[in-house]
Design an enzyme around this catalytic site. Structure first.
Site, PDB file in Angstrom:
ATOM      1  N   HIS A   1       0.862  -1.183   0.000  1.00  0.00           N
ATOM      2  CA  HIS A   1       0.000   0.000   0.000  1.00  0.00           C
ATOM      3  C   HIS A   1       0.894   1.228   0.000  1.00  0.00           C
ATOM      4  O   HIS A   1       2.004   1.211   0.525  1.00  0.00           O
ATOM      5  CB  HIS A   1      -0.954   0.032   1.203  1.00  0.00           C
ATOM      6  CG  HIS A   1      -0.284   0.021   2.545  1.00  0.00           C
ATOM      7  ND1 HIS A   1       0.167   1.162   3.165  1.00  0.00           N
ATOM      8  CD2 HIS A   1       0.022  -0.988   3.373  1.00  0.00           C
ATOM      9  CE1 HIS A   1       0.719   0.854   4.320  1.00  0.00           C
ATOM     10  NE2 HIS A   1       0.651  -0.447   4.475  1.00  0.00           N
TER      11      HIS A   1
ATOM     12  N   ARG B   1     -14.383  15.788  11.984  1.00  0.00           N
ATOM     13  CA  ARG B   1     -12.940  15.761  11.789  1.00  0.00           C
ATOM     14  C   ARG B   1     -12.303  17.089  12.201  1.00  0.00           C
ATOM     15  O   ARG B   1     -12.716  18.166  11.745  1.00  0.00           O
ATOM     16  CB  ARG B   1     -12.618  15.457  10.323  1.00  0.00           C
ATOM     17  CG  ARG B   1     -13.167  14.122   9.839  1.00  0.00           C
ATOM     18  CD  ARG B   1     -12.190  13.014  10.024  1.00  0.00           C
ATOM     19  NE  ARG B   1     -11.064  13.213   9.137  1.00  0.00           N
ATOM     20  CZ  ARG B   1     -11.050  12.847   7.849  1.00  0.00           C
ATOM     21  NH1 ARG B   1     -12.117  12.285   7.303  1.00  0.00           N
ATOM     22  NH2 ARG B   1      -9.985  13.046   7.113  1.00  0.00           N
TER      23      ARG B   1
ATOM     24  N   ARG C   1      -3.389  19.593  16.881  1.00  0.00           N
ATOM     25  CA  ARG C   1      -2.258  18.908  16.234  1.00  0.00           C
ATOM     26  C   ARG C   1      -1.406  19.982  15.559  1.00  0.00           C
ATOM     27  O   ARG C   1      -1.746  20.488  14.512  1.00  0.00           O
ATOM     28  CB  ARG C   1      -2.795  17.880  15.238  1.00  0.00           C
ATOM     29  CG  ARG C   1      -1.734  17.158  14.448  1.00  0.00           C
ATOM     30  CD  ARG C   1      -2.314  15.924  13.782  1.00  0.00           C
ATOM     31  NE  ARG C   1      -3.539  16.153  13.039  1.00  0.00           N
ATOM     32  CZ  ARG C   1      -3.596  16.451  11.748  1.00  0.00           C
ATOM     33  NH1 ARG C   1      -2.485  16.580  11.049  1.00  0.00           N
ATOM     34  NH2 ARG C   1      -4.749  16.626  11.154  1.00  0.00           N
TER      35      ARG C   1
END
Length: 609
Positions: A11, A454, A523
């Site tokens: 991947h 989100r 973040r």
């Protein structure tokens, strides 16, 4: 000495090129093919890396592959034999693929490389690294440390799922490993799958969902799924999982532990899914903290490097940093990709070459290692795409961008070299005003076309980070979570404290609500003049106008699309979303000026990815 590193066939294939120990180019294949998580041979990424130095494949001294396929195959066989006859259907599905494509990867790579450079001795020049050694090399050698513990955590490499090593100068000594099927990464992925998100891509959604819930299932996980020792070593009870023998991550026994069935991707999110996310996040943090505390005590090292997919769990990273067992923590920005590590490992470990000192924060060049386009080329490409634009000087470009941001417009920001790794760091970004209480929802629903829960990350001037967040150190790769500074927070009323689940989104929590998560965390990306002078200048200009040195920074894409690589990608994303303005090189575009016939409908991209 030039070494090309390759990861492929599983991947997110990629390539990286190092010259005399310095990473000069790196990119994921998906950015060129526009196929998200593209696992094919990274022909386009390799071509880019070679073009960056103006060389041919024959000019490369070695090619390093990031793992050892035959060892991976033996693990697959031994696992099926250990669980036989259970899992025969999975075995029957996997074997043809392995026998056709994966088992003979050395031969396949040799043939592919020989076709590009027929006279080169690839049998001698093609090197294979063990997966976790590649990860360890990717974390330690670009880091600013001369001596450090290296902790790698992912799903599984060949056999290792967690490994500890000690880096010293140009050497890495592996200390210990946890082996498949006992894997923290696979445990987290099991919950990713169970809560309705895609394995190997949706884990960060679980991390983002966790603050909406309560970790009421944490003890169930510890009592029934994972045997966690004091030193951080783990064993998973395979009776509740199917990843060894089946085509699913979990089974009915897993569901019975929590009293709910697995969520389908199209099902609504319920409080129980939030609680599951909070619970696996809590357990993951506990495992990592036990591991890091043990390694600090056993080695006496004061610096820590992290790599592997679990190292992208920036909430856990922040807790490791605040735990204080290590003076500093450095996380590889492309933590899920080991191809730069394979090349660096070959250079330092196989060939014994010394490390090069870096005059910057580290040796990753800010992770700005992908393609760039000059203004003449951007202009030609935009014209061919039918775009209407103005070409500006840098000062005017910064002023127009800042003015647009200050009135709550979303701005596409396409500048310089593309980032390597999953994070947009101010080169291929969508930017917005962090002070806006509306922006988090607007960006999720009308720009990114993704779930409303989100969170978004802040970019902040490095010199101002301590005034806005409970952090006063470098975090250039958006891989550390810390709380918003107390004096920047907003008082929450008693009624607002009673809000539950997604309703928490409606409560502004600080002076920068668009980047403040429901638990007051963020973040953080610190922006440095040395690695991204234009982005630093933009933030400086925004601070001068508004008093705030913080912007929302999210990746330049819509859901289901890779991050924009070319000017055409950027223009298509601009025309397929509610981005208001686009600053690309020295060109500035307003949505209102564009031909409506060029609009792209991306709304059908709102599906699980």
């Amino acid at each position: 000495m030039r070494i090309l590193g390759i990861s492929a066939f599983y991947h997110d294939s990629a390539a990286a090129l190092i010259e005399d120990g310095r990473i000069v180019a790196a990119a994921q294949e998906e950015r060129f093919t526009r196929k998200k998580y593209d696992s094919s041979y990274p022909a386009n990424a390799i071509a880019y890396c070679l073009a960056e130095l103006g060389i041919q494949l024959a000019d490369v001294d070695y090619v390093a592959f990031y793992d050892k396929p035959f060892l991976k195959f033996t693990r697959l066989l031994e696992t099926y034999l250990a669980f036989a006859p259970k899992g025969f259907a999975s075995f029957r599905t996997a074997m043809p693929l392995w026998l056709k494509d994966k088992l003979f990867q050395r031969k396949k790579l040799d043939q592919t490389l020989r076709a590009a450079a027929p006279d080169f001795d690839w049998r001698r020049r093609l090197l294979f690294s063990e997966h976790h050694l590649s990860h360890a090399a990717s974390a330690f050698f670009p880091s600013p440390f001369d001596h450090a513990v290296i902790l790698t955590m992912d799903g599984v490499g060949e056999w290792a799922t967690t490994s500890a090593a000690l880096g010293d100068g140009n050497r890495i000594t592996m200390l210990k490993e946890i082996h498949f099927p006992h894997s923290l990464g696979l445990l987290y992925s099991a919950f990713t799958d169970f809560t309705g998100f895609r394995v190997n891509s949706g884990e960060y959604k679980v991390m983002g969902l966790a603050p909406y819930g309560e970790p009421r299932f944490a003890q169930v996980i510890l009592d029934h799924l994972i045997d966690l020792k004091e030193d951080g070593s783990i064993r998973l009870d395979q009776r509740h999982f199917d990843y060894c023998t089946g085509l699913r991550m979990t089974n009915d026994s897993f569901a019975a532990l929590f009293g709910v069935p697995a969520r389908k991707p199209e099902d609504p999110l319920k409080p129980v899914h939030m609680d599951l996310a909070a619970s696996i996040q809590r357990v993951t943090e506990e495992v990592i903290l036990r591991l890091t505390r043990t390694l600090a005590a056993e080695t006496g090292a004061r610096s820590l490097c992290l790599a592997g997919g679990v190292a992208l769990n920036c909430v856990a990273n922040g807790k490791v940093l605040r735990d204080g067992r290590f003076d500093d923590v450095w996380v590889q920005p492309a933590a899920g990709d080991a191809e730069a590590g394979a090349a660096l490992g070959a250079y330092h470990l196989e060939l014994g070459r010394a490390r090069r000192p870096s005059n910057e924060i580290d040796s990753m060049s800010g992770s700005y290692l992908g393609p760039a386009f000059d203004d003449d080329e951007i202009g030609r490409r935009l014209t061919a795409a039918g775009a209407r634009f103005a070409r500006l000087g840098e000062e005017e470009l910064l002023d127009q961008t800042v003015n647009a941001l200050a009135v709550e417009k979303a701005v596409g920001w396409f500048q310089g070299r593309m980032e390597f790794g999953p994070r947009a760091l101010g080169a291929r970004s969508i930017l917005a005003d962090a002070r806006s209480p509306r922006m988090q929802r607007i960006l999720n629903l009308k720009v990114k076309y993704r779930e409303s829960f989100r969170p978004f990350a802040p970019s902040v001037l490095r010199e101002d980070v301590g005034d806005w967040f409970e952090l006063d150190r470098d975090s250039p790769y958006m891989l550390i979570v810390a709380d918003v500074a107390v004096h920047r927070r907003r008082a929450i009323s008693a009624a607002e404290r009673d809000f539950f689940g997604i309703d928490k989104l409606n409560v502004p929590r600080s002076e920068i609500p668009a980047v403040t998560h429901v638990d007051f965390s963020a973040r953080i990306q610190t922006v440095h003049r040395e690695t991204n002078p234009r982005y630093h200048a933009l933030l400086t200009r925004f601070k001068a106008l508004t008093g705030c040195p913080v912007l929302v920074n999210t990746s330049f894409n819509v859901r289901g699309e890779p991050i924009a690589c070319t000017p055409e990608d950027a223009f298509r994303c601009f025309m397929g979303s509610e981005i208001d303005c686009l600053a690309i090189g020295n060109f500035f575009l307003h949505k209102a000026d564009q031909d409506p016939a060029l609009r792209v409908d991306y709304r059908d991209r709102f599906d699980p990815d």
